[in-house]
Motif scaffolding. Structure first.
Motif, mmCIF file in Angstrom:
data_model
loop_
_atom_site.group_PDB
_atom_site.id
_atom_site.type_symbol
_atom_site.label_atom_id
_atom_site.label_comp_id
_atom_site.label_asym_id
_atom_site.label_seq_id
_atom_site.Cartn_x
_atom_site.Cartn_y
_atom_site.Cartn_z
ATOM 1 N N LEU A 1 29.852 31.723 39.378
ATOM 2 C CA LEU A 1 30.935 32.034 39.515
ATOM 3 C C LEU A 1 31.745 32.126 38.526
ATOM 4 O O LEU A 1 33.173 32.907 38.655
ATOM 5 N N LYS A 2 31.675 31.397 36.737
ATOM 6 C CA LYS A 2 32.410 31.743 35.982
ATOM 7 C C LYS A 2 32.613 33.247 35.788
ATOM 8 O O LYS A 2 33.849 33.843 35.224
ATOM 9 N N ILE A 3 31.331 33.878 35.761
ATOM 10 C CA ILE A 3 31.505 35.401 34.831
ATOM 11 C C ILE A 3 31.823 36.262 36.550
ATOM 12 O O ILE A 3 32.869 36.859 36.417
ATOM 13 N N ILE A 4 31.902 35.724 37.809
ATOM 14 C CA ILE A 4 33.165 36.647 38.782
ATOM 15 C C ILE A 4 34.277 36.311 38.654
ATOM 16 O O ILE A 4 35.095 37.595 38.239
ATOM 17 N N ALA A 5 34.712 34.603 38.023
ATOM 18 C CA ALA A 5 36.202 34.690 38.056
ATOM 19 C C ALA A 5 36.417 35.192 36.262
ATOM 20 O O ALA A 5 37.595 35.731 36.617
ATOM 21 N N ARG A 6 35.775 35.341 35.956
ATOM 22 C CA ARG A 6 36.445 36.344 34.178
ATOM 23 C C ARG A 6 36.543 37.665 34.655
ATOM 24 O O ARG A 6 37.815 37.917 34.032
ATOM 25 N N ARG A 7 35.861 38.273 35.722
ATOM 26 C CA ARG A 7 36.044 39.613 35.883
ATOM 27 C C ARG A 7 37.271 40.045 36.319
ATOM 28 O O ARG A 7 37.655 40.914 36.762
ATOM 29 N N GLN A 8 37.056 38.943 37.537
ATOM 30 C CA GLN A 8 39.109 38.641 38.503
ATOM 31 C C GLN A 8 40.248 39.096 37.637
ATOM 32 O O GLN A 8 41.060 39.528 37.472
ATOM 33 N N LYS A 9 39.943 37.933 36.575
ATOM 34 C CA LYS A 9 40.872 37.467 35.514
ATOM 35 C C LYS A 9 41.191 38.826 34.829
ATOM 36 O O LYS A 9 42.228 40.195 34.654
ATOM 37 N N ASP A 10 40.175 40.191 34.553
ATOM 38 C CA ASP A 10 40.144 40.927 33.303
ATOM 39 C C ASP A 10 40.825 41.728 34.257
ATOM 40 O O ASP A 10 41.709 42.685 33.670
ATOM 41 N N PHE A 11 40.509 42.062 36.480
ATOM 42 C CA PHE A 11 41.082 42.817 36.813
ATOM 43 C C PHE A 11 42.372 42.632 37.231
ATOM 44 O O PHE A 11 43.371 43.829 36.656
ATOM 45 N N GLU A 12 43.580 41.319 36.974
ATOM 46 C CA GLU A 12 44.631 40.944 37.101
ATOM 47 C C GLU A 12 45.659 41.418 35.719
ATOM 48 O O GLU A 12 46.298 42.305 35.968
#
Length: 239
Positions: free
Chosen positions: A111-122
């Protein structure tokens, strides 16, 4: 005789810089589908021999980004509109299955990795960099796939995502120019929350809607810019 202080390129490393540069230019459509990639011209451009150029082109062919013709010339791979319906059908199945598995099997570390990748997309959206956006979008979905713990499904899904990056680039350009639709950020947040909550059915539904949004906007772009006879049936609704 070569000067001792002259900087030297690490042996075997030349192809990587060529590969990275050409790959980015192909994905960003700076190099257009069908454009000729001449080894001699590229060797002059990158100031190196033809061997690393050839290696880079072989790697790009493995990514299905370039095609070698019968006369042995190499071109940027066309975007095959006639196969788009089958492509998006496969993408829908892979996206739904991997997202379902992630909702069922994810760990806190996932979940932490997925959330980090979403921050990268934003961040890429804020920078308005379409190449970064397409790469960050891919990495977000790859992180979800890895959370599903099935390397075979994850590998298949990642390959589809790579194949679709140029189409996603066109999708982003269309949304930016027309102001219609949205850039998937809200859907990413919803998918992350469904995976976090372990809600398998909602994760499936959101993954399907995500594919359908991409499909509809890409085809709207094609109708606006090209004449095409692609017969694209609507994706089957999530069950």
């Amino acid at each position: 005789m070569e000067e001792e202080n002259e900087p030297r390129r690490a042996k075997g490393s030349g192809w990587k810089s060529v590969y990275d540069t050409l790959r980015n230019e192909i994905l960003a459509l700076t190099l257009q589908p069908g454009e000729l990639l001449d080894e001699t011209t590229l060797a002059g451009r990158f100031d190196m021999s033809r061997s690393p150029i050839r290696e880079a082109l072989i790697r790009l062919q493995g990514d299905e980004l370039v095609v070698t013709l019968s006369n042995r010339s190499t071109i940027v791979a066309p975007i095959e509109l006639t196969t788009f319906p089958k492509y998006v059908e496969a993408l829908d199945v892979a996206q739904r299955m991997n997202t379902r598995l992630a909702a069922k099997l994810r760990t806190d570390a996932d979940l932490k990795i997925i959330a980090r990748r979403q921050k990268d997309f934003e961040a890429a959206v804020r920078a308005n960099n379409h190449l970064q956006m397409s790469e960050a979008n891919k990495q977000f979905h790859v992180a979800i796939a890895h959370a599903g713990k099935n390397p075979y499904l994850a590998s298949f899904y990642e390959r589809l995502l790579c194949q679709g990056q140029r189409m996603l680039h066109l999708h982003f350009e269309y949304l930016e120019r027309t102001g219609e639709g949205y850039l998937l950020t809200d859907e990413h947040d919803l998918m992350l929350e469904a995976v976090r909550a372990g809600n398998v059915e909602l994760a499936d539904e959101l993954a399907h809607a995500h594919t359908r949004q991409f499909q509809e906007n890409f085809m709207a772009f094609m109708r606006e810019n090209y004449t095409t006879d692609v017969n694209l049936w609507p994706l089957k609704a999530a069950e």
